[in-house]
Structure formats: C-alpha cells, structure tokens
Design a protein around this motif. Structure first.
Motif, PDB file in Angstrom:
ATOM      1  N   UNK A   1       1.244  -2.159   4.498  1.00  0.00           N
ATOM      2  CA  UNK A   1       1.988  -1.276   3.676  1.00  0.00           C
ATOM      3  C   UNK A   1       2.799  -2.360   3.353  1.00  0.00           C
ATOM      4  N   UNK A   2       3.420  -2.280   4.208  1.00  0.00           N
ATOM      5  CA  UNK A   2       5.032  -3.493   4.869  1.00  0.00           C
ATOM      6  C   UNK A   2       4.554  -4.627   4.136  1.00  0.00           C
ATOM      7  N   UNK A   3       3.813  -5.551   3.917  1.00  0.00           N
ATOM      8  CA  UNK A   3       3.070  -6.272   3.509  1.00  0.00           C
ATOM      9  C   UNK A   3       2.761  -6.879   2.540  1.00  0.00           C
ATOM     10  N   UNK A   4       2.089  -5.676   2.083  1.00  0.00           N
ATOM     11  CA  UNK A   4       2.044  -5.431   0.164  1.00  0.00           C
ATOM     12  C   UNK A   4       3.506  -4.544  -0.510  1.00  0.00           C
ATOM     13  N   UNK A   5       4.110  -4.275  -0.026  1.00  0.00           N
ATOM     14  CA  UNK A   5       5.618  -3.210  -0.631  1.00  0.00           C
ATOM     15  C   UNK A   5       6.324  -3.523  -0.169  1.00  0.00           C
TER      16      UNK A   5
ATOM     17  N   UNK B   1      -1.011   2.055  12.983  1.00  0.00           N
ATOM     18  CA  UNK B   1      -0.670   0.398  12.734  1.00  0.00           C
ATOM     19  C   UNK B   1      -1.407  -0.150  11.677  1.00  0.00           C
ATOM     20  N   UNK B   2      -2.055   0.060  11.470  1.00  0.00           N
ATOM     21  CA  UNK B   2      -2.619  -1.381  10.520  1.00  0.00           C
ATOM     22  C   UNK B   2      -2.179  -1.246   8.896  1.00  0.00           C
ATOM     23  N   UNK B   3      -2.734   0.347   8.728  1.00  0.00           N
ATOM     24  CA  UNK B   3      -1.724   0.841   7.283  1.00  0.00           C
ATOM     25  C   UNK B   3       0.005   0.430   6.913  1.00  0.00           C
ATOM     26  N   UNK B   4       0.397   0.590   8.030  1.00  0.00           N
ATOM     27  CA  UNK B   4       1.888   0.423   7.818  1.00  0.00           C
ATOM     28  C   UNK B   4       2.031  -0.735   8.108  1.00  0.00           C
TER      29      UNK B   4
ATOM     30  N   UNK C   1       8.883   5.501   6.946  1.00  0.00           N
ATOM     31  CA  UNK C   1       7.812   5.215   6.788  1.00  0.00           C
ATOM     32  C   UNK C   1       7.331   5.486   7.645  1.00  0.00           C
ATOM     33  N   UNK C   2       7.517   4.325   9.180  1.00  0.00           N
ATOM     34  CA  UNK C   2       6.791   5.164  10.178  1.00  0.00           C
ATOM     35  C   UNK C   2       7.083   6.335  11.104  1.00  0.00           C
ATOM     36  N   UNK C   3       8.311   6.979  10.630  1.00  0.00           N
ATOM     37  CA  UNK C   3       8.461   7.830  10.990  1.00  0.00           C
ATOM     38  C   UNK C   3       7.317   9.203  10.966  1.00  0.00           C
ATOM     39  N   UNK C   4       7.571   9.448  10.008  1.00  0.00           N
ATOM     40  CA  UNK C   4       6.531  10.379   9.105  1.00  0.00           C
ATOM     41  C   UNK C   4       4.943   9.792   8.872  1.00  0.00           C
ATOM     42  N   UNK C   5       4.850   8.343   8.753  1.00  0.00           N
ATOM     43  CA  UNK C   5       2.939   8.116  10.148  1.00  0.00           C
ATOM     44  C   UNK C   5       3.220   8.687  11.243  1.00  0.00           C
TER      45      UNK C   5
END
Length: 489
Positions: A446-450, A440-443, A460-464
């Motif tokens: 990533x969303x904040x960065x990209x 959850x933190x990684x997601x 992305x969330x489904x794959x994660x």
C-alpha cells in the motif's frame, strides 16, 4: 443429584475466580510496564532532541556495568524466597545479607569506573558510573520486600510503586534534558527509578527486618540461587556483547543508534513478556509436580503473548522509517533498519524463552536453564563478534539469526522435564506469525502504491496492528479459550 451439581458449580466458580485473579495480576503488572513503556515513548522525542547521540552511547556503556551488578544485587535469593513460606527470621537473614551485597557492589562499580573509562577512552564514564552505583545498592535492599509482595501476589501494589517511580524518574529527566543537563538527565532517571521503587516497596511490604542473622538460614537458598544467578549473569553477557563490541569497534555513533533501537526492541520483553512471566511462574510453582500441566501452561502463555505482540511489532518494523523519524527526528532515521532487522528475533525470544525459564525454575531443573543460557551466550558472542566487523545492520540481523537457532533448541532441552511437543510449540505461534507477515506485506504494498505522508503511514500501521491482533484472536479463539482455562485450575 443436587450435591454433585453444587460441587461442579463450586469448581467452576473457583476456576473463574482464579482466571480473574490471574488476569488482574497480569493486568496490573502489564499496565505498569505498559505505562512505563508508553511514558518513555512519549518523552523520548523530547530527550532524543536534547541529548546527543554520543551521550546515549556513553550511557549504554555505563549501563552495561550497572545491569551486570544489578543482576548480582539480589544474589539470586529473591526468586528462591518466593518458593518458600514466609518466615520472618529467615527472610530477615537474607535481607541483611543482601544489604552487605549491595554495599559491596556499589563500591565495586565506583572502583571500576576509572578502568571502564580508560578502556573505552571515555572520561565522562567516571562520574556517570559513580552516580549509577546507587542503583544496585537500592535494588539489593528492595529484593526481599519485593519477594514478599510477589509471594502473596500483591501485584497491584507492585504496579503502583513502579508507576510512581516511572512518573518521578521521567519527569525529572524531561526537566533536566530541557535545561541542558545532557547525559545527566538519563542518569537521574535511572537513579530515581531505583530509589523511588525502594521507598515504595518499603511502604507496601508486610516484611520488616528483625535484628537477627543466622548463616544457615541464608545458605539453604544457595543451590537454587546459584543457578538462577548464573543464568542471569549469562543473560547479561549475552545481551551486552553487542553494546561492548560496537562501542569498542564501530564507535559512539553506531552504538548510540543501536542503543536507541534496543530501547524499542526490548519493549516486548519489558512491557508484556517479563511481567506476565512473573505471574505465570507463581502459577507454575503451585503445580510443579504435574509435568503435563506445566507444558499446557507454557503453551498457553506463549500463544497469548504471540497474539498480543507479533502483529503490533510487525507493523512497527515495516513502518519504522516514518515512526522513528516522526518521533525522534531525522538524526535518528538510522534506527529504523536496525530495529527492523533485530525485532523478529527479540520478539520471538520474548514469546518463547521467557516463560520457558519459568518451567525450569518451577521443576527445579535450573541446571538445564544454565546450560541453555550458556549455549545461547556462546552462540551470541560468536555471531555478534563476526557481524560487528561487517556493519551495524549485520549485528542487528545476527540477533534474529541467533533467536531462530536457540528457540527450537530451548524446546528440545525442555523435553527433559515436561512433555513438550515441537509441533505444538510451533502451532502455538503459527497463526499470529502468519497474520503478522500478511499484514506487513500488505502495508508495504500500500505504501509503495499510494504515496502518503509520515503521519498517514503511522495511522495506517496502527489501524493494521489492531485489525491484525483481532484477526489472530478470532482465528485462534478456540485455542485461546482453552488457554485461559489453563490458568483457572
């Protein structure tokens, strides 16, 4: 030496057969529930765009009455019948008794309609409740056929009935929503779900009521049924307190948003924990004189549920803004933060508490279940009652706070009937919980960065979620292997 080896092989074969049977049963029920959950998610974008938020609020208020009457519809006797051998006369007596109960409940719901509408100042509640009064009536009649199917573990048949009812109910709801029937699309769905399920159970069951009624054959089930009914009633009060207080204090819009969040937040219980617990209970009932086995079965079920549920729900929570607006439209954007605040508690409660209730029933310590449920209801009323005067977000957060208090309390109470270690309980969910937090933190990073589109974030969330479930399963593989063996003996 050949004979002991053959006996060993026979034992292993039986264990493997029971494991396969367990997962076939769970799989059938989970597939049916997952089918219903997936179907609802697929059709919700259509219904949400064609039914007003205020109509969802009115439906939530009406369903509070229906849910409570539905709990009373089998008078707690369905669970009691499962524990007994199938005796046609005895089961027929219970059937006729429940037919009377269902008739009375239908009339009570009709009679309550005007009072309920006046209290919430919603005249539309009157015809809605009149129509929904059929639901507890159908559920009362189907209770004994359902118990017979569960008693002989005919879960594929139950699954087929539920899936058929789902398709018909949702199909009619879509057509009615698209043609402008508004709230009546939601009403028709509930009535058809109950009605088609009743017809299906009648077709699938081997039970056929006899023209006999002996009160003692019904009364013998009342001790078990009394506690089961009390727990179910308390659960309803606990689950509906937020709906009723929001509807009265914060109004239709807040209640409509909360009710939509609840439709998704209930998925862990409805889609997996609920159907799995039905199968787990049957297994527990067969070893109810072996406390250590019961403890092992409980821990095994909790770990399996944690691995399957926590990672996907964590990703749904952190990507909720994109997911809910993509599915439901911008009008429902406020659902995302409410879901994110409540789902940790809803998920952990589904994982830890649902199968714990099976332990209490299997050991005939339903008194402990009643006590625990009452404590939980009181705490929920207090927390929600305070939060509702703050904000809708505070109400959602109070549900998670409640779960974090009541789950360890439940483990402590369960120690009175099985050897349950708090350390083993925590360790059963620790790995999937930590994996879920990390992903959850990684997601979020990533969303904040990209910066990305809604669809990209959803993918992305489904794959994660898939990777996180796999990682949790790999890190817990030894424990999961032992857990599977618990259901083979």
């Amino acid at each position: 030496m050949a004979r002991p080896y053959a006996a060993h092989e026979t034992g292993n074969s039986k264990a493997h057969r029971m494991i396969r049977q367990f997962f076939m049963n769970v799989g059938a029920m989970v597939f049916a529930r997952a089918f219903l959950a997936a179907s609802q998610i697929l059709v919700l974008p259509i219904i949400a765009r064609n039914v007003a938020i205020t109509d969802f609020a009115i439906m939530a208020l009406a369903m509070s009455v229906v849910i409570f009457s539905s709990v009373l519809s089998d008078a707690g006797l369905g669970r009691s019948l499962i524990k007994t051998e199938y005796e046609p006369q005895e089961w027929s007596c219970v059937f006729w008794f429940l037919l009377g109960v269902g008739s009375i409940l239908m009339l009570l719901v009709m009679g309550l309609a005007h009072l309920w509408a006046a209290y919430f100042e919603q005249p539309k509640l009157i015809p809605v409740l009149m129509a929904l009064s059929l639901v507890p009536f159908c559920q009362a009649i189907s209770a004994v056929p359902n118990a017979e199917l569960e008693r002989r573990e005919a879960y594929p048949a139950i699954a087929l009935v539920q899936m058929t009812a789902t398709v018909i109910g949702l199909g009619v709801a879509i057509v009615m929503a698209l043609t402008g029937f508004g709230i009546w699309a939601l009403v028709a769905q509930q009535v058809l779900l109950a009605g088609v399920r009743l017809i299906g159970m009648a077709v699938m069951t081997r039970f056929h009521p006899q023209a006999v009624f002996q009160w003692p054959l019904v009364a013998k089930h009342f001790t078990f049924a009394r506690d089961a009914l009390a727990v179910s009633g308390i659960y309803v009060v606990r689950s509906q307190v937020a709906v009723l207080t929001l509807g009265k204090i914060q109004g239709e819009t807040a209640l409509g948003i909360f009710s939509m969040s609840e439709r998704f937040a209930r998925l862990p219980h409805f889609g997996l924990a609920g159907p799995a617990s039905g199968v787990v209970y049957v297994r527990m009932a067969k070893v109810n004189d072996q406390p250590q086995r019961l403890a092992d079965l409980y821990l095994a079920s909790m770990r399996l549920l944690a691995v399957a549920l926590l990672p996907p729900l964590a990703m749904l929570a952190v990507a909720g803004q994109s997911i809910f607006t993509f599915l439901l439209g911008n009008d429902w954007a406020a659902v995302a933060p409410i879901f994110a605040l409540s789902i940790p508690g809803m998920a952990l409660d589904a994982i830890a508490s649902v199968c714990l209730a099976c332990v209490f029933r299997a050991t005939s310590r339903t008194d402990l279940n009643v006590r625990l449920a009452a404590e939980g209801a009181i705490l929920r009323v207090v927390l929600v009652g305070l939060a509702v005067f703050i904000s809708l977000e505070a109400v959602a957060a109070s549900i998670t706070i409640w779960a974090l208090i009541m789950i360890p309390r439940g483990w402590l109470v369960a120690q009175q009937c099985i050897p349950l270690s708090l350390n083993r309980c925590v360790s059963a969910i620790a790995v999937p919980l930590m994996i879920s937090v990390v992903f959850a933190i990684l997601h979020l990073v990533l969303v904040a960065t990209l910066p990305m589109s809604q669809l990209a974030e959803i993918v992305l969330a489904a794959l994660a979620a898939v990777v996180a479930v796999g990682a949790a399963a790999i890190l817990s593989r030894d424990e999961l292997r032992n857990d599977l063996l618990q259901f083979g003996y």
